[in-house]
Scaffold this motif. Structure first.
Motif, PDB file in Angstrom:
ATOM      1  N   THR A   1      -0.748  10.084  -5.921  1.00  0.00           N
ATOM      2  CA  THR A   1      -0.559   9.744  -4.509  1.00  0.00           C
ATOM      3  C   THR A   1       0.473   8.636  -4.387  1.00  0.00           C
ATOM      4  O   THR A   1       1.006   8.143  -5.386  1.00  0.00           O
ATOM      5  N   GLU A   2       0.759   8.198  -3.175  1.00  0.00           N
ATOM      6  CA  GLU A   2       1.738   7.135  -2.939  1.00  0.00           C
ATOM      7  C   GLU A   2       1.062   5.762  -2.882  1.00  0.00           C
ATOM      8  O   GLU A   2       1.462   4.883  -2.114  1.00  0.00           O
ATOM      9  N   ARG A   3       0.078   5.581  -3.704  1.00  0.00           N
ATOM     10  CA  ARG A   3      -0.614   4.285  -3.769  1.00  0.00           C
ATOM     11  C   ARG A   3       0.357   3.187  -4.196  1.00  0.00           C
ATOM     12  O   ARG A   3       1.171   3.359  -5.107  1.00  0.00           O
ATOM     13  N   ASP A   4       0.269   2.060  -3.551  1.00  0.00           N
ATOM     14  CA  ASP A   4       1.093   0.912  -3.908  1.00  0.00           C
ATOM     15  C   ASP A   4       0.371   0.074  -4.949  1.00  0.00           C
ATOM     16  O   ASP A   4      -0.794  -0.313  -4.763  1.00  0.00           O
ATOM     17  N   PHE A   5       1.051  -0.239  -6.052  1.00  0.00           N
ATOM     18  CA  PHE A   5       0.468  -1.121  -7.059  1.00  0.00           C
ATOM     19  C   PHE A   5       0.721  -2.562  -6.644  1.00  0.00           C
ATOM     20  O   PHE A   5       1.869  -2.970  -6.419  1.00  0.00           O
TER      21      PHE A   5
END
Length: 391
Positions: free
Chosen positions: A121-125
Motif C-alpha cells: 500500500t502507500e503507507r508512509d514510513f
C-alpha cells in the motif's frame, strides 16, 4: 519487540528473525541481504511476505539500487514509489511492493548487510518506523556476530560463500548472472565459477560433488582451485577436465563429482564445452520460444576412471544467444524416496519454457528460479549461471 527475541541465537534461524521483523513492523514484506566475502556485493539471505519467490532475487552491488544505496550510505533510505530505476530486484516490483524502508545492519566488525521492509500500500514510513527498524537491525547484527562455526552446516555454508562468487566478474561483451540456493536440509557440494584468463579467454564452470555436509564442501573448494590452475596452462576444456579427473581419482578417495567446463573468448561467438556427467546447459536463441539442452557429449563423471578420454564440443553463440548452466537440484524432486531423474522432466520443461534470450541475464535467472522452484522447498542445493551474448 522483547518477546520476539527472547531466545538464544542458536534457537532462532535467520528466516525466523525476518518473519519476526515483518510482524514487529506491521509490514507486508521484510528482507535481509548480507555482504559477501568481497564486501562489494549484497546476497539475499532471507525474506518474508514474498513466498519462496525471493530465492530468485538478484545479487546487488554496493552503491547500486535501493539496497546497495543503503549499504553505501550506511544510513536509512526510504523509497516512496518502487520503480525499475530505483529498485533492481524484479521480485519486489513484480510482487506488488509499493514502498520500502531500508536500514544498514552492523556487526562486530562493521557493516554486515541491509534490512528492509516493504508495503503493498502507500503507507508512509515515519521517523518512529525508522528508529524501530534500526533497533531491530542492531539486534540482528548482534545475533549474526554471535553465531559460530561450531555447527557443521554453518561451517560448510560459510566455506561455500567464501568460494562461490556472489556476483560474476564484469566482462565486456558478456551479460552474466548467478544464483546459489543452499538446500533447506543438508548442504551439498554444488559449485560454479566464472573467471577471466590471462590470454583473454573466459572460463565458466558448473559442478556438483557427491554427498552432503562439510566434506563435499571441502572437496569442492579443492576442485575449484585445481581447475583454475589447470585452466592457466591448457586451453582445451577436455584437457582441463581430464586432469581434474586424475586428481580426484588419485587424491580424493571414494568421491565422485560432475562438472561442465566451458571456455569462450572475444568476440564470444562460440564456446567450447567439456561435460563430465553433468546436466548439459540450456541454450536459448533470440526469438526462440522454447530453450533446449545444448548438444554436448554427456561424458563420464569424475572420480571413476582416471584415464577416460574427454572431448570438447563447440556451440555457436550468435548475438542474442543465452546459455543457462545449472545443477540437478533445479530440476530434480523427491517423491517419497524416489528421485525423478528424467532429463525431460516437468521441471526441466518449465525451465525451457521460461528461459528466453530476450531479457538480461539477471531477469532470466529470476524467472527460472521463480517458475521452476515456485513455493516448493529445495531439498538439494541449486546453482544457476546464465551467460548471454547481447546483441
Amino acid at each position: 519487540m522483547e518477546d520476539s527475541i527472547a531466545v538464544t541465537p542458536v534457537q532462532v534461524s535467520v528466516q525466523d528473525m525476518i518473519e519476526n521483523v515483518r510482524v514487529e513492523m506491521s509490514s507486508d514484506t521484510a528482507s535481509l541481504l548480507l555482504l559477501d566475502e568481497t564486501r562489494a556485493v549484497l546476497e539475499p539471505a532471507a525474506s518474508a511476505g514474498l513466498g519462496r519467490r525471493w530465492r530468485g532475487a538478484p545479487h546487488v552491488r554496493v552503491g547500486t539500487g535501493f539496497a546497495g544505496t543503503v549499504a553505501a550510505r550506511q544510513s536509512p533510505v526510504v523509497v516512496e514509489e518502487v520503480t525499475k530505476e530505483n529498485v533492481i530486484n524484479p521480485i519486489l516490483r513484480e510482487g506488488g511492493v509499493r514502498r520500502l524502508l531500508g536500514v544498514p545492519v552492523f556487526g562486530a566488525d562493521g557493516l554486515v548487510g541491509v534490512l528492509h521492509v516493504g508495503t503493498f500500500t502507500e503507507r508512509d514510513f515515519s521517523g518512529d518506523d525508522t528508529v524501530q527498524l534500526e533497533g531491530i537491525a542492531e539486534e540482528i547484527g548482534r545475533r549474526l556476530s554471535e553465531r559460530t562455526a561450531d555447527d557443521a552446516h554453518l561451517a560448510a555454508l560459510t566455506l561455500q560463500r567464501s568460494l562461490l562468487p556472489a556476483a560474476p566478474p564484469l566482462i565486456d561483451g558478456l551479460d552474466i548472472a548467478v544464483r546459489y540456493l543452499p538446500a533447506d536440509g543438508d548442504l551439498g557440494g554444488d559449485w560454479y565459477d566464472i573467471f577471466p584468463l590471462p590470454n583473454g579467454k573466459v572460463g565458466i564452470v558448473m559442478g556438483d560433488v557427491e554427498g552432503h555436509g562439510l566434506g563435499p564442501a571441502v572437496v569442492m573448494g579443492r576442485l575449484r582451485s585445481a581447475l583454475r590452475a589447470y585452466a592457466l596452462d591448457h586451453d582445451d576444456p577436455a584437457e582441463v577436465v581430464a586432469r581434474l579427473d586424475r586428481k580426484l581419482c588419485y587424491f580424493e578417495n571414494e568421491i565422485t563429482a560432475t562438472v561442465v567446463y566451458g571456455v569462450t573468448e572475444p568476440p564470444f561467438d562460440t564456446i567450447r564445452i567439456c561435460n563430465a556427467g553433468h546436466p548439459a546447459p540450456l541454450v536459448s536463441h533470440e526469438g526462440q520460444e522454447y530453450a533446449e539442452l545444448a548438444k554436448v557429449s554427456e561424458g563420464l563423471l569424475l572420480g571413476v576412471h582416471p584415464e577416460v578420454a574427454r572431448t570438447s564440443d563447440e556451440i555457436d553463440l550468435a548475438p542474442g544467444t543465452a546459455l543457462a548452466f545449472f545443477t540437478d537440484g533445479l530440476v530434480e524432486r523427491r517423491v517419497g524416496r524416489a528421485l525423478e531423474v528424467d532429463p525431460y522432466s516437468e521441471h526441466l520443461d518449465i525451465a525451457c519454457s521460461v528461459f528466453g534470450a530476450d531479457v538480461d541475464a539477471e531477469t532470466a535467472c529470476s524467472r527460472i528460479i521463480a517458475a521452476v522452484l515456485g513455493d516448493e522447498p529445495n531439498e538439494d542445493d541449486v546453482a544457476l549461471v546464465v551467460v548471454r551474448r547481447p546483441r
